[in-house]
Design a protein around this motif. Structure first.
Motif, PDB file in Angstrom:
ATOM      1  N   VAL A  55       0.842  -1.189   0.000  1.00  0.00           N
ATOM      2  CA  VAL A  55       0.000   0.000   0.000  1.00  0.00           C
ATOM      3  C   VAL A  55       0.884   1.248   0.000  1.00  0.00           C
ATOM      4  CG1 VAL A  55      -1.775   1.283   1.257  1.00  0.00           C
ATOM      5  CG2 VAL A  55      -1.812  -1.212   1.256  1.00  0.00           C
ATOM      6  N   LEU A  56       0.641   2.127  -0.967  1.00  0.00           N
ATOM      7  CA  LEU A  56       1.360   3.401  -1.045  1.00  0.00           C
ATOM      8  C   LEU A  56       0.474   4.490  -0.468  1.00  0.00           C
ATOM      9  CD1 LEU A  56       2.763   3.174  -4.685  1.00  0.00           C
ATOM     10  CD2 LEU A  56       3.913   2.558  -2.557  1.00  0.00           C
ATOM     11  N   LYS A  57       1.002   5.263   0.471  1.00  0.00           N
ATOM     12  CA  LYS A  57       0.204   6.324   1.089  1.00  0.00           C
ATOM     13  C   LYS A  57      -0.059   7.469   0.120  1.00  0.00           C
ATOM     14  CE  LYS A  57       1.368   5.360   5.823  1.00  0.00           C
ATOM     15  NZ  LYS A  57       1.859   5.813   7.091  1.00  0.00           N
ATOM     16  N   ASP A  58       0.967   7.889  -0.611  1.00  0.00           N
ATOM     17  CA  ASP A  58       0.816   8.968  -1.589  1.00  0.00           C
ATOM     18  C   ASP A  58       1.421   8.501  -2.905  1.00  0.00           C
ATOM     19  OD1 ASP A  58       0.569  11.268  -3.050  1.00  0.00           O
ATOM     20  OD2 ASP A  58       1.818  12.510  -1.756  1.00  0.00           O
ATOM     21  N   MET A  59       0.583   8.022  -3.811  1.00  0.00           N
ATOM     22  CA  MET A  59       1.074   7.414  -5.048  1.00  0.00           C
ATOM     23  C   MET A  59       1.864   8.386  -5.921  1.00  0.00           C
ATOM     24  SD  MET A  59      -2.454   7.097  -7.114  1.00  0.00           S
ATOM     25  CE  MET A  59      -3.549   8.499  -7.189  1.00  0.00           C
ATOM     26  N   ARG A  60       1.653   9.700  -5.739  1.00  0.00           N
ATOM     27  CA  ARG A  60       2.340  10.685  -6.586  1.00  0.00           C
ATOM     28  C   ARG A  60       3.840  10.756  -6.319  1.00  0.00           C
ATOM     29  NH1 ARG A  60      -2.572  13.796  -5.112  1.00  0.00           N
ATOM     30  NH2 ARG A  60      -1.326  14.184  -3.278  1.00  0.00           N
ATOM     31  N   LYS A  61       4.273  10.270  -5.168  1.00  0.00           N
ATOM     32  CA  LYS A  61       5.692  10.325  -4.818  1.00  0.00           C
ATOM     33  C   LYS A  61       6.492   9.153  -5.371  1.00  0.00           C
ATOM     34  CE  LYS A  61       4.999  12.599  -0.379  1.00  0.00           C
ATOM     35  NZ  LYS A  61       5.185  12.454   1.076  1.00  0.00           N
ATOM     36  N   HIS A  62       5.828   8.159  -5.951  1.00  0.00           N
ATOM     37  CA  HIS A  62       6.500   6.901  -6.243  1.00  0.00           C
ATOM     38  C   HIS A  62       6.730   6.606  -7.720  1.00  0.00           C
ATOM     39  CE1 HIS A  62       6.348   5.828  -2.032  1.00  0.00           C
ATOM     40  NE2 HIS A  62       5.102   6.262  -2.023  1.00  0.00           N
ATOM     41  N   LEU A  63       6.244   7.449  -8.626  1.00  0.00           N
ATOM     42  CA  LEU A  63       6.486   7.234 -10.051  1.00  0.00           C
ATOM     43  C   LEU A  63       6.801   8.563 -10.709  1.00  0.00           C
ATOM     44  CD1 LEU A  63       6.410   5.408 -12.637  1.00  0.00           C
ATOM     45  CD2 LEU A  63       4.026   6.085 -12.863  1.00  0.00           C
ATOM     46  N   VAL A  64       7.890   8.577 -11.485  1.00  0.00           N
ATOM     47  CA  VAL A  64       8.259   9.765 -12.251  1.00  0.00           C
ATOM     48  C   VAL A  64       8.607   9.353 -13.675  1.00  0.00           C
ATOM     49  CG1 VAL A  64       9.086  11.105 -10.272  1.00  0.00           C
ATOM     50  CG2 VAL A  64      10.677   9.646 -11.501  1.00  0.00           C
ATOM     51  N   PHE A  65       8.400  10.275 -14.603  1.00  0.00           N
ATOM     52  CA  PHE A  65       8.821  10.098 -15.983  1.00  0.00           C
ATOM     53  C   PHE A  65      10.188  10.771 -16.105  1.00  0.00           C
ATOM     54  CE2 PHE A  65       4.232  10.059 -17.870  1.00  0.00           C
ATOM     55  CZ  PHE A  65       4.022   8.793 -17.326  1.00  0.00           C
ATOM     56  N   THR A  66      11.117  10.150 -16.821  1.00  0.00           N
ATOM     57  CA  THR A  66      12.471  10.677 -16.916  1.00  0.00           C
ATOM     58  C   THR A  66      13.111  10.353 -18.255  1.00  0.00           C
ATOM     59  OG1 THR A  66      14.611  10.730 -15.803  1.00  0.00           O
ATOM     60  CG2 THR A  66      13.492   8.618 -15.851  1.00  0.00           C
ATOM     61  N   LEU A  67      14.183  11.057 -18.550  1.00  0.00           N
ATOM     62  CA  LEU A  67      15.033  10.731 -19.706  1.00  0.00           C
ATOM     63  C   LEU A  67      16.295  10.006 -19.263  1.00  0.00           C
ATOM     64  CD1 LEU A  67      14.771  14.092 -21.684  1.00  0.00           C
ATOM     65  CD2 LEU A  67      13.632  11.937 -22.210  1.00  0.00           C
ATOM     66  N   ASN A  68      16.566   9.979 -17.957  1.00  0.00           N
ATOM     67  CA  ASN A  68      17.775   9.369 -17.409  1.00  0.00           C
ATOM     68  C   ASN A  68      17.691   7.852 -17.406  1.00  0.00           C
ATOM     69  OD1 ASN A  68      18.714  11.940 -16.896  1.00  0.00           O
ATOM     70  ND2 ASN A  68      18.035  11.913 -14.769  1.00  0.00           N
ATOM     71  N   SER A  69      18.824   7.204 -17.601  1.00  0.00           N
ATOM     72  CA  SER A  69      18.888   5.751 -17.518  1.00  0.00           C
ATOM     73  C   SER A  69      19.345   5.368 -16.113  1.00  0.00           C
ATOM     74  CB  SER A  69      19.873   5.219 -18.551  1.00  0.00           C
ATOM     75  OG  SER A  69      21.192   5.550 -18.188  1.00  0.00           O
ATOM     76  N   PRO A  70      19.249   4.090 -15.749  1.00  0.00           N
ATOM     77  CA  PRO A  70      19.686   3.665 -14.408  1.00  0.00           C
ATOM     78  C   PRO A  70      21.169   3.929 -14.149  1.00  0.00           C
ATOM     79  CG  PRO A  70      18.450   1.921 -15.482  1.00  0.00           C
ATOM     80  CD  PRO A  70      18.648   3.006 -16.491  1.00  0.00           C
ATOM     81  N   ASP A  71      21.970   4.038 -15.199  1.00  0.00           N
ATOM     82  CA  ASP A  71      23.402   4.251 -15.040  1.00  0.00           C
ATOM     83  C   ASP A  71      23.774   5.690 -14.753  1.00  0.00           C
ATOM     84  OD1 ASP A  71      23.706   1.566 -15.646  1.00  0.00           O
ATOM     85  OD2 ASP A  71      23.851   1.977 -17.789  1.00  0.00           O
ATOM     86  N   GLU A  72      22.856   6.618 -14.980  1.00  0.00           N
ATOM     87  CA  GLU A  72      23.154   8.046 -14.814  1.00  0.00           C
ATOM     88  C   GLU A  72      22.926   8.520 -13.397  1.00  0.00           C
ATOM     89  OE1 GLU A  72      21.192  10.372 -17.831  1.00  0.00           O
ATOM     90  OE2 GLU A  72      21.736   8.924 -19.334  1.00  0.00           O
TER      91      GLU A  72
END
Length: 102
Positions: free
Chosen positions: A85-102
């Motif tokens: 259960v996520l209390k505030d779902m807005r804090k847990h997903l973002v759109f990005t251009l960065n890769s995991p290595d950056e």
């Protein structure tokens, strides 16, 4: 890195399953999606969970930014099915251009 406990491994598997499902949905529905990845700190789970949906270019990112809330709700629903259960779902997903290595 220390070895993960059974509970932490179970949490990791649940998150990985939900993130993989979200990634498959995103690649089917959104243009320019490259991959989906996550990071978390087990001591502060689930509050520390951060999922990133990576896009190939700025145009693809800008075009889908208005849909961010919809995708945050989808992630929350997928995690809820796994018992997280996520209390505030807005804090847990973002759109990005960065890769995991950056």
């Amino acid at each position: 890195m220390k070895k993960l406990s059974k509970v932490q491994l179970k949490q990791q598997a649940a998150v990985l399953s939900a993130v993989t499902a979200l990634e498959q949905q995103a690649q089917a529905e959104l243009p320019a999606v490259v991959q989906c990845w996550f990071s978390l700190e087990y001591e502060a789970f689930p509050g520390s969970l951060l999922v990133r949906l990576q896009f190939a270019d700025e145009a693809g990112l800008a075009a889908t930014q208005p849909q961010l809330l919809t995708w945050q709700k989808r992630l929350s629903g997928l995690l809820l099915k796994k018992g997280i259960v996520l209390k505030d779902m807005r804090k847990h997903l973002v759109f990005t251009l960065n890769s995991p290595d950056e």
